[in-house]
Design a protein around this motif. Structure first.
Motif, short mmCIF file in Angstrom:
data_model
loop_
_atom_site.label_atom_id
_atom_site.label_comp_id
_atom_site.label_asym_id
_atom_site.label_seq_id
_atom_site.Cartn_x
_atom_site.Cartn_y
_atom_site.Cartn_z
N LEU A 106 0.73 -0.71 -0.01
CA LEU A 106 0.22 -0.07 0.12
C LEU A 106 1.20 1.40 -0.38
CD1 LEU A 106 -2.85 1.16 0.43
CD2 LEU A 106 -2.94 0.96 2.70
N GLU A 107 2.33 1.00 0.76
CA GLU A 107 2.67 2.55 1.13
C GLU A 107 3.18 2.68 -0.62
OE1 GLU A 107 5.43 1.62 4.10
OE2 GLU A 107 3.19 2.33 5.22
N ALA A 108 3.65 1.92 -0.96
CA ALA A 108 4.43 1.83 -1.95
C ALA A 108 3.71 2.55 -3.48
CB ALA A 108 4.97 0.31 -2.87
N LEU A 109 2.29 1.73 -3.38
CA LEU A 109 1.35 2.35 -4.57
C LEU A 109 0.82 4.18 -3.89
CD1 LEU A 109 -1.32 -0.52 -4.31
CD2 LEU A 109 0.37 0.01 -6.31
N LEU A 110 1.14 4.34 -2.82
CA LEU A 110 0.91 5.90 -1.90
C LEU A 110 1.95 6.91 -2.87
CD1 LEU A 110 -0.93 5.44 1.92
CD2 LEU A 110 -1.87 6.32 -0.83
N CYS A 111 3.16 6.07 -3.21
CA CYS A 111 4.03 6.24 -3.69
C CYS A 111 3.61 7.22 -4.68
CB CYS A 111 5.62 6.23 -2.98
SG CYS A 111 6.48 6.60 -1.06
N GLU A 112 3.76 6.12 -5.51
CA GLU A 112 2.87 5.98 -6.95
C GLU A 112 2.51 7.49 -7.38
OE1 GLU A 112 4.79 4.66 -9.75
OE2 GLU A 112 5.44 2.53 -8.57
N ALA A 183 -4.85 10.15 -9.55
CA ALA A 183 -5.74 9.35 -8.76
C ALA A 183 -5.30 8.09 -8.56
CB ALA A 183 -7.37 10.19 -8.94
N PHE A 184 -5.85 7.30 -7.89
CA PHE A 184 -5.56 5.90 -8.55
C PHE A 184 -6.29 5.59 -9.39
CE2 PHE A 184 -6.84 1.21 -7.82
CZ PHE A 184 -5.65 0.49 -7.72
N ALA A 185 -7.32 5.91 -9.51
CA ALA A 185 -8.37 4.94 -10.74
C ALA A 185 -7.64 5.79 -12.48
CB ALA A 185 -9.91 6.20 -10.56
N ASP A 186 -7.03 6.95 -12.49
CA ASP A 186 -6.04 7.28 -13.81
C ASP A 186 -4.96 5.88 -13.81
OD1 ASP A 186 -8.30 9.68 -14.10
OD2 ASP A 186 -7.08 10.62 -13.14
N VAL A 187 -4.52 5.39 -12.82
CA VAL A 187 -2.84 4.97 -12.77
C VAL A 187 -3.22 3.33 -12.71
CG1 VAL A 187 -1.66 6.99 -13.20
CG2 VAL A 187 -1.97 5.91 -11.20
N ARG A 188 -4.60 2.88 -12.11
CA ARG A 188 -4.91 2.15 -11.69
C ARG A 188 -4.24 1.01 -12.97
NH1 ARG A 188 -10.03 -0.61 -8.83
NH2 ARG A 188 -9.75 -3.25 -9.41
N ASP A 189 -4.13 0.54 -14.24
CA ASP A 189 -3.62 -0.59 -15.20
C ASP A 189 -2.54 -0.40 -15.08
OD1 ASP A 189 -6.74 -1.11 -15.83
OD2 ASP A 189 -6.72 0.12 -17.19
N ALA A 190 -2.41 0.87 -15.25
CA ALA A 190 -0.56 1.17 -15.26
C ALA A 190 0.06 0.42 -14.43
CB ALA A 190 0.16 2.11 -15.58
N LEU A 191 -0.61 0.82 -12.88
CA LEU A 191 0.20 -0.14 -11.64
C LEU A 191 -0.10 -1.62 -11.13
CD1 LEU A 191 -1.02 3.15 -9.44
CD2 LEU A 191 2.06 2.51 -9.99
N ALA A 192 -1.12 -1.46 -12.21
CA ALA A 192 -2.02 -3.02 -12.10
C ALA A 192 -0.78 -3.98 -13.08
CB ALA A 192 -3.12 -3.51 -12.38
N GLU A 193 -0.01 -3.18 -13.90
CA GLU A 193 1.29 -4.25 -14.71
C GLU A 193 2.08 -4.01 -14.47
OE1 GLU A 193 2.19 -4.25 -19.65
OE2 GLU A 193 1.43 -2.37 -18.74
#
Length: 197
Positions: A106-112, A183-193
């Protein structure tokens, strides 16, 4: 024991996530919520969260055994770089590393997303009892959080008064002109990959 797998949660996971959360509502003061939400209510919470923040589920053997998510620390604009974080692990899976894995991810994603501060609101028992052991404070301390505030006798549950503490962790450098929060929704797919979620 089967390997723990992390993935992004979705509203359809509401019933499974509630199975993790229910024991905390009904039998502990870890959450100050009195009533277990319905699956529909919980699904709406997940959906609202995912618009701006990550929401992770941990699975073992196809069963969701824990989850972690972030939310706004405060709605005013200047607080955009701070997020409130929460984690819940099924009682039968506690102390097996799921909470640490979830929070680290979660912390890594928040940094993104350019979030710079993680803040946790934690129930605290001046005298630990059968409803509240203060394990959450110890967990956050082990994860590098430090106590930032302590409020006394502000939550009443099971006929007992409990304190509340805030703990914080700096996730990035606080510069005069921080990068805008994404916003997470804007980069969700890129982060999932990127992370395999």
């Amino acid at each position: 024991m089967e390997q723990l797998r992390l993935r992004f949660a979705q509203p359809a996971d509401a019933a499974a996530l509630l199975a993790v959360y229910r024991p905390y509502v009904e039998g502990t003061a870890v959450t100050f919520e009195y009533d277990v939400p319905s699956a529909a209510q919980f699904a709406r919470r997940i959906e609202r969260t995912l618009a701006r923040y990550p929401y992770l589920a941990a699975e073992r053997g196809g069963e969701i055994v824990g989850y972690a998510y972030a939310g706004p620390f405060h709605p005013r604009a200047a607080y955009a770089w701070a997020a409130e974080v929460s984690v819940y692990v099924a009682p039968h899976c506690r102390r097996a590393g799921a909470g640490r894995r979830l929070y680290t991810a979660l912390e890594a994603l928040l940094c993104e997303l350019h979030i710079l501060s993680a803040n946790a609101c934690i129930a605290f028992a001046p005298q630990p009892d059968e409803y509240l052991s203060n394990d959450s404070e110890a967990f956050h301390r082990a994860m590098g959080y430090r106590r930032a505030a302590h409020f006394h006798a502000c939550g009443c549950k099971f006929g007992r008064w409990y304190d509340m503490i805030w703990m914080e962790k700096m996730l990035g450098e606080h510069t005069p002109r921080p990068a805008p929060v994404t916003a997470f929704a804007d980069v969700r797919d890129a982060l999932a990959e990127k992370y395999g979620y």
